[in-house]
Write a protein that holds these residues in place. Structure first.
Motif, PDB file in Angstrom:
ATOM      1  N   ILE A  41      55.749  27.649  52.600  1.00 33.35           N
ATOM      2  CA  ILE A  41      55.803  28.033  51.149  1.00 33.35           C
ATOM      3  C   ILE A  41      57.157  27.281  50.709  1.00 33.35           C
ATOM      4  CG2 ILE A  41      56.023  29.841  49.291  1.00 33.35           C
ATOM      5  CD1 ILE A  41      54.838  31.702  50.922  1.00 33.35           C
ATOM      6  N   THR A  42      56.859  26.610  49.568  1.00 37.62           N
ATOM      7  CA  THR A  42      58.034  25.733  48.928  1.00 37.62           C
ATOM      8  C   THR A  42      58.324  26.463  47.689  1.00 37.62           C
ATOM      9  OG1 THR A  42      57.600  23.843  50.041  1.00 37.62           O
ATOM     10  CG2 THR A  42      59.140  23.587  48.335  1.00 37.62           C
ATOM     11  N   LEU A  43      59.536  27.217  47.547  1.00 37.63           N
ATOM     12  CA  LEU A  43      59.843  27.859  46.373  1.00 37.63           C
ATOM     13  C   LEU A  43      60.553  26.951  45.504  1.00 37.63           C
ATOM     14  CD1 LEU A  43      60.986  31.067  48.067  1.00 37.63           C
ATOM     15  CD2 LEU A  43      58.734  30.654  46.911  1.00 37.63           C
ATOM     16  N   LYS A  44      60.671  27.422  44.181  1.00 35.12           N
ATOM     17  CA  LYS A  44      61.351  26.719  43.174  1.00 35.12           C
ATOM     18  C   LYS A  44      62.957  27.191  43.277  1.00 35.12           C
ATOM     19  CE  LYS A  44      57.708  26.344  39.572  1.00 35.12           C
ATOM     20  NZ  LYS A  44      57.398  26.669  38.365  1.00 35.12           N
ATOM     21  N   ARG A  45      63.482  26.225  42.835  1.00 34.70           N
ATOM     22  CA  ARG A  45      65.154  26.450  42.915  1.00 34.70           C
ATOM     23  C   ARG A  45      65.355  27.208  41.431  1.00 34.70           C
ATOM     24  NH1 ARG A  45      69.673  24.305  45.730  1.00 34.70           N
ATOM     25  NH2 ARG A  45      68.795  23.232  47.534  1.00 34.70           N
ATOM     26  N   GLU A  46      65.201  28.705  41.489  1.00 31.72           N
ATOM     27  CA  GLU A  46      65.249  29.541  40.395  1.00 31.72           C
ATOM     28  C   GLU A  46      65.784  31.015  40.774  1.00 31.72           C
ATOM     29  OE1 GLU A  46      61.299  29.991  38.856  1.00 31.72           O
ATOM     30  OE2 GLU A  46      60.596  31.071  40.701  1.00 31.72           O
ATOM     31  N   GLY A  47      66.299  31.558  39.710  1.00 34.83           N
ATOM     32  CA  GLY A  47      66.708  32.837  39.880  1.00 34.83           C
ATOM     33  C   GLY A  47      65.821  33.984  40.180  1.00 34.83           C
ATOM     34  N   ALA A  48      64.920  33.604  41.068  1.00 34.13           N
ATOM     35  CA  ALA A  48      63.711  34.687  41.606  1.00 34.13           C
ATOM     36  C   ALA A  48      64.323  35.869  42.578  1.00 34.13           C
ATOM     37  CB  ALA A  48      62.686  34.112  41.853  1.00 34.13           C
ATOM     38  N   LEU A  49      63.556  36.961  42.527  1.00 31.76           N
ATOM     39  CA  LEU A  49      63.923  37.927  43.417  1.00 31.76           C
ATOM     40  C   LEU A  49      63.094  38.327  44.220  1.00 31.76           C
ATOM     41  CD1 LEU A  49      65.077  38.985  40.252  1.00 31.76           C
ATOM     42  CD2 LEU A  49      66.525  40.017  41.639  1.00 31.76           C
ATOM     43  N   TYR A  50      62.971  38.294  45.693  1.00 30.36           N
ATOM     44  CA  TYR A  50      61.733  38.576  46.666  1.00 30.36           C
ATOM     45  C   TYR A  50      62.425  39.434  47.620  1.00 30.36           C
ATOM     46  CZ  TYR A  50      59.577  34.427  44.554  1.00 30.36           C
ATOM     47  OH  TYR A  50      58.917  33.401  43.746  1.00 30.36           O
ATOM     48  N   GLY A  51      61.295  40.135  48.038  1.00 29.30           N
ATOM     49  CA  GLY A  51      61.410  41.020  49.072  1.00 29.30           C
ATOM     50  C   GLY A  51      61.037  42.472  48.657  1.00 29.30           C
ATOM     51  N   ALA A  52      59.982  43.012  49.182  1.00 31.58           N
ATOM     52  CA  ALA A  52      59.358  44.440  48.566  1.00 31.58           C
ATOM     53  C   ALA A  52      60.375  45.466  48.790  1.00 31.58           C
ATOM     54  CB  ALA A  52      58.044  44.771  49.130  1.00 31.58           C
ATOM     55  N   GLU A  68      73.758  22.376  46.808  1.00 32.85           N
ATOM     56  CA  GLU A  68      73.876  23.670  46.462  1.00 32.85           C
ATOM     57  C   GLU A  68      73.044  24.741  47.265  1.00 32.85           C
ATOM     58  OE1 GLU A  68      76.274  25.318  44.574  1.00 32.85           O
ATOM     59  OE2 GLU A  68      77.215  23.952  43.509  1.00 32.85           O
ATOM     60  N   THR A  69      73.488  25.739  47.419  1.00 35.12           N
ATOM     61  CA  THR A  69      72.526  26.685  48.294  1.00 35.12           C
ATOM     62  C   THR A  69      71.306  27.137  47.369  1.00 35.12           C
ATOM     63  OG1 THR A  69      72.456  28.753  49.330  1.00 35.12           O
ATOM     64  CG2 THR A  69      73.803  28.849  47.462  1.00 35.12           C
ATOM     65  N   PRO A  70      70.267  27.375  47.928  1.00 37.23           N
ATOM     66  CA  PRO A  70      68.993  27.583  47.011  1.00 37.23           C
ATOM     67  C   PRO A  70      68.812  29.163  47.050  1.00 37.23           C
ATOM     68  CG  PRO A  70      68.026  26.986  49.263  1.00 37.23           C
ATOM     69  CD  PRO A  70      69.662  26.745  49.148  1.00 37.23           C
ATOM     70  N   ALA A  71      69.630  29.807  47.906  1.00 33.06           N
ATOM     71  CA  ALA A  71      69.075  31.350  48.073  1.00 33.06           C
ATOM     72  C   ALA A  71      70.386  32.038  48.505  1.00 33.06           C
ATOM     73  CB  ALA A  71      68.050  31.540  49.050  1.00 33.06           C
ATOM     74  N   TYR A  72      70.422  33.365  48.313  1.00 35.74           N
ATOM     75  CA  TYR A  72      71.582  34.346  48.605  1.00 35.74           C
ATOM     76  C   TYR A  72      70.922  35.453  48.878  1.00 35.74           C
ATOM     77  CZ  TYR A  72      75.696  37.014  48.033  1.00 35.74           C
ATOM     78  OH  TYR A  72      77.013  37.852  48.109  1.00 35.74           O
TER      79      TYR A  72
END
Length: 241
Positions: free
Chosen positions: A31-42, A144-148
């Motif tokens: 899965i290729t995610l966009k570089r955006e301020g999304a929030l994942y993980g249920a 730049e990092t894509p995720a945190y």
């Protein structure tokens, strides 16, 4: 000479691909995610679009000179790809090992600079920790990092706002194996993984590549996934602009 090098590289790639077969766990899809301020993980946010029986392998707290290579070998042996959430200070200490993750086809984000309890820090201290971890990542990888992922999964309004503003995805989890107890055995970790899988059925799995028992247990943990029919989904992000 250049043509010879290309031929040898092609042979190496073919040989590597040939080693990945039905006996390995493998990586079912990416899965290729966009570089955006999304929030994942249920556990805290929206679940990733995964089918029942699909899991994402993630590892926190590395890179570790002692343990990350063992994790990488176990993953390579099973042709499985993972996402590593790295501590800034550890990236600075082990930049070559951090870059090896990417060379071997894995993806990486950050997990703070020093793994603090962020809520106990002032706003300025939180932002400084984020700044330092981002700088360590960019120095090592050139982007730049894509995720945190928040340390201890302890989110703060200050950093949630900063990450959203800068289009950095927040990666929470769906399940874990509580693999930070020094006395843990491979059997205990395998049982915890089995219980988590049976409860969740899909999702982002949290493990720790800096943890010795986890590194030692990973071949068994990957076998648990294969034996139970789970499929590995790899997370990547769009290239930085």
């Amino acid at each position: 000479m250049r043509s010879v090098a290309l031929i040898l590289a092609a042979i190496a790639i073919h040989a590597s691909a040939a080693e990945c077969g039905p006996d390995q766990l493998n990586t079912a899809r990416t899965i290729t995610l966009k570089r955006e301020g999304a929030l994942y993980g249920a556990h805290q946010h929206t679940a990733l679009p995964l089918a029942k029986g699909e899991v994402v392998l993630t590892f926190d707290d590395g890179p570790s000179a002692d343990n990350t290579p063992l994790v990488l070998k176990a993953l390579a042996d099973q042709c499985a790809k993972a996402t590593f959430f790295l501590i800034g200070e550890h990236i600075a200490q082990q930049p070559d090992l951090a870059r090896r993750l990417i060379r071997e086809g894995h993806s990486a984000g950050i997990h703070s600079n020093t793994h603090p309890h962020l809520a106990s820090m002032t706003t300025d201290q939180q932002l400084e920790d984020l700044k330092l971890s981002r700088a360590a990542y960019k120095t090592a990888f050139g982007v730049e990092t894509p995720a945190y992922r928040f340390p201890y999964l302890e989110e703060t309004p200050t950093l949630l706002e900063a990450l959203k503003r800068d289009n950095i995805t927040v990666a929470s989890i769906d399940m874990g194996i509580n693999d930070w107890i020094p006395e843990d055995t491979t059997a205990i970790l395998a049982q915890r993984l089995t219980e988590s899988l049976d409860k969740a059925g899909r999702g982002i799995i949290l493990m720790h590549d800096a943890n010795g028992p986890t590194a030692q247990a990973l071949p068994t943990l990957l076998k648990v996934l294969k034996d139970k029919g789970y499929k590995v989904v790899h997370l990547e992000w769009e290239a930085a602009q």
